[in-house]
Scaffold this motif. Sequence first.
Motif, PDB file in Angstrom:
ATOM      1  N   ASN A 191       5.172   8.504  -1.008  1.00 18.74           N
ATOM      2  CA  ASN A 191       5.265   7.862  -2.323  1.00 18.74           C
ATOM      3  C   ASN A 191       6.162   6.620  -2.326  1.00 18.74           C
ATOM      4  N   ILE A 192       6.213   5.942  -1.194  1.00 16.94           N
ATOM      5  CA  ILE A 192       6.946   4.680  -1.069  1.00 16.94           C
ATOM      6  C   ILE A 192       5.974   3.647  -0.516  1.00 16.94           C
ATOM      7  N   PRO A 193       5.924   2.444  -1.108  1.00 17.01           N
ATOM      8  CA  PRO A 193       4.967   1.442  -0.614  1.00 17.01           C
ATOM      9  C   PRO A 193       5.336   0.903   0.761  1.00 17.01           C
ATOM     10  N   ARG A 194       4.317   0.489   1.504  1.00 17.48           N
ATOM     11  CA  ARG A 194       4.487  -0.205   2.780  1.00 17.48           C
ATOM     12  C   ARG A 194       3.857  -1.585   2.644  1.00 17.48           C
ATOM     13  N   ILE A 195       4.511  -2.593   3.222  1.00 14.60           N
ATOM     14  CA  ILE A 195       3.979  -3.947   3.152  1.00 14.60           C
ATOM     15  C   ILE A 195       2.978  -4.160   4.283  1.00 14.60           C
ATOM     16  N   PRO A 213      -0.569   7.840  -6.451  1.00 11.48           N
ATOM     17  CA  PRO A 213      -1.575   6.788  -6.200  1.00 11.48           C
ATOM     18  C   PRO A 213      -1.954   6.623  -4.728  1.00 11.48           C
ATOM     19  N   TYR A 214      -1.188   7.224  -3.832  1.00 10.50           N
ATOM     20  CA  TYR A 214      -1.533   7.234  -2.407  1.00 10.50           C
ATOM     21  C   TYR A 214      -2.941   7.786  -2.185  1.00 10.50           C
ATOM     22  N   LEU A 215      -3.386   8.663  -3.075  1.00 11.70           N
ATOM     23  CA  LEU A 215      -4.697   9.312  -2.927  1.00 11.70           C
ATOM     24  C   LEU A 215      -5.861   8.375  -3.241  1.00 11.70           C
ATOM     25  N   VAL A 216      -5.571   7.178  -3.685  1.00 14.31           N
ATOM     26  CA  VAL A 216      -6.618   6.249  -4.122  1.00 14.31           C
ATOM     27  C   VAL A 216      -7.651   5.974  -3.030  1.00 14.31           C
ATOM     28  N   THR A 219       2.521  13.732   0.605  1.00 11.08           N
ATOM     29  CA  THR A 219       1.237  13.716  -0.094  1.00 11.08           C
ATOM     30  C   THR A 219       0.063  13.802   0.865  1.00 11.08           C
ATOM     31  N   ALA A 220       0.319  13.643   2.164  1.00 15.51           N
ATOM     32  CA  ALA A 220      -0.752  13.805   3.150  1.00 15.51           C
ATOM     33  C   ALA A 220      -1.360  15.207   3.073  1.00 15.51           C
ATOM     34  N   ILE A 221      -0.608  16.177   2.560  1.00 15.63           N
ATOM     35  CA  ILE A 221      -1.101  17.546   2.413  1.00 15.63           C
ATOM     36  C   ILE A 221      -2.225  17.587   1.373  1.00 15.63           C
ATOM     37  N   SER A 224       0.851  -1.191   0.000  1.00 20.28           N
ATOM     38  CA  SER A 224       0.000   0.000   0.000  1.00 20.28           C
ATOM     39  C   SER A 224       0.887   1.242   0.000  1.00 20.28           C
ATOM     40  N   MET A 225       0.553   2.181  -0.875  1.00 23.92           N
ATOM     41  CA  MET A 225       1.380   3.379  -1.017  1.00 23.92           C
ATOM     42  C   MET A 225       1.268   4.280   0.210  1.00 23.92           C
ATOM     43  N   ARG A 226       2.402   4.783   0.674  1.00 20.51           N
ATOM     44  CA  ARG A 226       2.447   5.717   1.797  1.00 20.51           C
ATOM     45  C   ARG A 226       2.441   7.155   1.293  1.00 20.51           C
TER      46      ARG A 226
END
Length: 507
Positions: free
Chosen positions: A68-72, A364-367, A329-331, A63-65
């Motif tokens: 902009n880096i994925p987390r498992i 894509p984090y915004l999905v 991207t949390a902003i 899942s994207m953090r």
Amino acid sequence: MKSYIEYLNEINEEEILEGLLAYGLFAEKIPPILSSKSFYDYYIKEGKPMYEKKGKDYIRYESMRNINIPRILSIPNPFVYANLCKCISCNWTTLQSFFEGLLKSHTHKVSRIHLRKMKDKNELFEMNYNHFNNDGDPCEDIIIKNKYKVEADISNCFPSIYSHSIAWAVLGKKRAKKEKGTEAWCNELDRCVRNIKNEETNGLLIGPHVSNLISEIILSSIDFKLWKKGYRYIRNIDDYTCYVNSYEKGESFLLDLSKELKEYELSLNHKKTQISSLPIPSEAIWVNKLNNFYFGEEYTEEKKQVLKLKRLKAFLNIAIELTLKSNNTAILNYAIKIIASKHLGKDALSYYIKQVHHLLLLYPYLVHLMDKYIFDCFKLDIDLIKKIGIDLYEVGKNRRLYEACSFPIYWSIKYDYELDIKSILVDAKDSNDCIFLLLTFLRMKIDKNKDGISRLKKIAKELADTEFDRYWVFVYEILSESDIIGEYKSIKKAKISFIKKEILTKL
């Protein structure tokens, strides 16, 4: 204001079992198609059986953090997870007493994100949940006589937690080593924690709600020692904010925190550690800038603030500028939630949807925001949702971000439209992603695509022979009872599904 232990004491043995097992197996970030409620009901009906006490592998999901880096994220085997939840339930009063012994001297609630009963929700945990009337803000009092703010973060907290450190926190390290292998409840908890991670001692799975409770056993023990040394701070899981009256005291806090973390084989993330002079804004600068933006004074008859095109463009420009400056991207996430509360005219809405469409493909984090804050909030046309989904799917496919492939399939199911992606079967197979495969199967089932289902069944049978537990929810849902062995066969016979009822009705 409620204390941490008051929150825990509101939950009884049966409620902790139901909360963790019926509503805490699947991570919030996974497309919302899964539920373990029917499995929990079956488990209770069968008399809370103890399943095989053996380590099992687990599903991985990226899942994207916000950086902009994925987390498992992980989904454990449901049977060993049930054993773990039962162990916690059976020892719940002991755990409550353990926490009370550690925290009774605290004058404010140090740990801010924790298990609790929530209004209108069955889950006992939500990452960003806050009830200000009950939780308050202790920082307003702590800050008064202090001159510096210390921020610290544990490096790779959950992946670094050592299962044996549960007993270290409960018994003390020396005693725990002497009593290793005994029937002490903390040793049984250790074994159950290891079993949901294939008997590995290092790391808690990220996603299941039980991991947040387990981490609190260790982190509250560290809080107990730091509190006795006179430090006053708050902790958001593994993020510490401490207030001190001198720079030297700030350095002492970091040294003492580092020392206590090392007792549990944990360490500080020095990139996120800093000491700042007070006063500083109570909110992050970007929060203040977005909250204080002037949207105008025009309102609808329903008293919803009107956001006109010119002001919308200015607001989005500020949000994008702040995002680029901080690489956070949390902003944008926060800005989208603010806009969702406004009324947008035809021109403003058209511009806004195009901008969000563009930003989603970049981030894509915004999905996770799209359903609630875009599609449903602004009642988007199905064809537009479909176009956004297809574009996102291509981004996911090209960048191998399978979360970005999974959500468009979920949207096609939720909003009842055909998904015109010819390569979906090949893409799902090549992904080796359990959730992507499962959603593809559900799509094929709705479309009555017999060839697609047959090809997916072949993949499932191959996985069942080699890596069942790494793909268990896909393999279990697609294969028939005759193709499944072990404990899964019994629940298949009882017609238990992990797919939510509202999805099953579409199949």
